[in-house]
Scaffold this active site. Structure first.
Site, PDB file in Angstrom:
ATOM      1  N   TRP A  17      59.339  33.483  19.434  1.00 64.05           N
ATOM      2  CA  TRP A  17      60.398  34.320  20.527  1.00 64.05           C
ATOM      3  C   TRP A  17      60.889  33.374  21.495  1.00 64.05           C
ATOM      4  O   TRP A  17      62.249  33.038  21.554  1.00 64.05           O
ATOM      5  CB  TRP A  17      59.975  34.830  20.901  1.00 64.05           C
TER       6      TRP A  17
ATOM      7  N   ASP B 162      62.187  37.451  29.119  1.00 61.14           N
ATOM      8  CA  ASP B 162      61.435  38.604  27.569  1.00 61.14           C
ATOM      9  C   ASP B 162      60.851  39.039  27.506  1.00 61.14           C
ATOM     10  O   ASP B 162      59.368  38.678  27.925  1.00 61.14           O
ATOM     11  CB  ASP B 162      61.755  38.267  26.286  1.00 61.14           C
TER      12      ASP B 162
ATOM     13  N   LYS C 197      57.421  48.071  20.345  1.00 64.58           N
ATOM     14  CA  LYS C 197      56.275  47.169  20.787  1.00 64.58           C
ATOM     15  C   LYS C 197      55.982  48.003  22.088  1.00 64.58           C
ATOM     16  O   LYS C 197      55.240  49.069  21.569  1.00 64.58           O
ATOM     17  CB  LYS C 197      56.624  45.680  21.897  1.00 64.58           C
TER      18      LYS C 197
END
Ligand SMILES: *Cc1c(COP(=O)(O)O)cnc(C)c1O
Length: 355
Positions: free
Chosen positions: A99, A166, A190
């Site tokens: 990511w 993030d 998530k």
């Protein structure tokens, strides 16, 4: 048979969230209409949006001077929106995984990117430390939890320039000192809500400093000014997020969550370390509380498929490791009960005893 949901994302949600959202999809706020067919500008939905923002602030203890915004587009759209809004010439990134790499790729479209450190040479199995953050960069970007590799930065770092994080896969899993961050963002799927909503916590005074023109929809200021109602927000996921926030509050808030998350992670990591068949994949000090990655030891590698089938027969779901790591990944998000971790540990022991 009872299912134990270890999916990495979308992933397990509190039963409270699922039941209340299902009920609102049938009849929202006693309106006699579905949540899916009412105006986002109805006073009933405006109240949902307001309460979700307020609970975000309350649960994370967000200081004055920050805004909470809910958008579509996923965390991946943020990879571009961040440099678009915050970077004039140069930014800095810590490369801790897939990511982070995607975020870096987007930032490079807007200027110079200083990748201060990377652990890519060892398949991201640790979090680099001892790097220098350039003070002439507009911001420093980190990924606090690396969902694919199972490493986590659990301590809020000191940063001499605006810090952007993030937190897609560890938001609300532990207390965070928001005042150390200029921006925190993530996809909600998530640990918070079904897919479709992205949360953004942003310090108001970091905006308005770039020279470029920013398209309206990609400009954070637009969404701050309109309270996430500039255009139609993802109504159902925002409603579901509010249910999870209420559930968090009713269950003792984030400090209580962290305590449970530590217990769950310890239970599984202890078994990985004890069991003769398995081994963890990342440096011990960087182990994630949310995504626990392990493989079979070299001499037992050919048992991997058998263990997967055995665990599946015992009700485990979603424990296959990401294709770039292999082996297994058990995601232990807030809503996962400790009994599910216990069931996985029991399956590991039983499998060990028969091999
Ligand atoms: C899942 C994930 C993303 C991507 O989120 P999308 O909402 O699918 O764009 C980004 N960062 C991290 C850390 C993730 O776990």
């Amino acid at each position: 048979m009872k299912k134990h949901n270890f999916y990495a994302g979308p992933s397990i949600l509190p039963q409270y969230t699922i039941e209340n959202t299902a009920a609102a999809i049938k009849d929202f706020a006693g309106m006699g209409l579905s949540l899916m067919e009412i105006s986002h500008r109805s006073k009933q939905f405006v109240a949902v949006m307001d309460e979700a923002q307020a609970l975000f602030k309350e649960l994370l203890d967000i200081p004055e001077g920050y805004s909470v915004v809910f958008l579509g587009g996923g965390a991946s759209t943020q990879f571009a929106m961040i440099p678009y809004n915050l970077m004039n010439k140069k930014s800095a990134y810590l490369n801790t995984g897939a990511w982070a790499k995607k975020a870096i790729k987007e930032a490079k479209l807007f200027g110079e990117v200083d990748v201060v450190a990377t652990s890519e040479e060892t398949t991201f199995n640790y979090v680099p430390k001892g790097y220098t953050i350039p003070t002439d960069a507009d911001y420093f970007h980190i990924t606090t939890n690396n969902t694919i590799y199972g490493t986590e930065i659990r301590k809020d770092i000191d940063c001499p320039i605006p810090l952007v994080a993030d937190m897609s896969s560890d938001i609300f899993s532990r207390p965070v000192d928001v005042s150390k961050y200029a921006m925190i963002y993530g996809g909600a799927q998530k640990n918070l809500a079904p897919a479709g909503v992205t949360f953004i916590i942003i310090k108001n005074d970091i905006l308005g400093k770039v020279d470029r023109a920013i398209p309206t929809m990609l400009n954070y200021q637009t969404h701050i000014d309109k309270g996430s109602m500039f255009n139609t927000p993802p109504v159902v996921p925002v409603y579901a997020a509010l249910q999870t926030l209420k559930w968090l509050k009713d269950n003792g808030g984030i400090a209580a969550m962290e305590k449970k998350n530590i217990e769950k992670a310890r239970l599984l990591y202890d078994e990985i370390d004890r069991n003769k068949l398995f081994v963890g994949t990342v440096a011990e000090e960087d182990r994630s509380l949310m995504n626990i990655c392990f493989v079979m030891k070299e001499e037992y590698k050919d048992l991997e498929a058998d263990f997967f089938d055995f665990a599946t027969s015992k009700g485990m779901v979603g424990i296959k490791g990401h294709r770039s790591v292999g082996g297994f990944r058990a995601s232990t998000y807030n809503a996962l009960p400790i009994e599910s971790v216990g069931a996985l540990v029991a399956a590991m022991k039983e499998f060990e005893n028969s091999h």
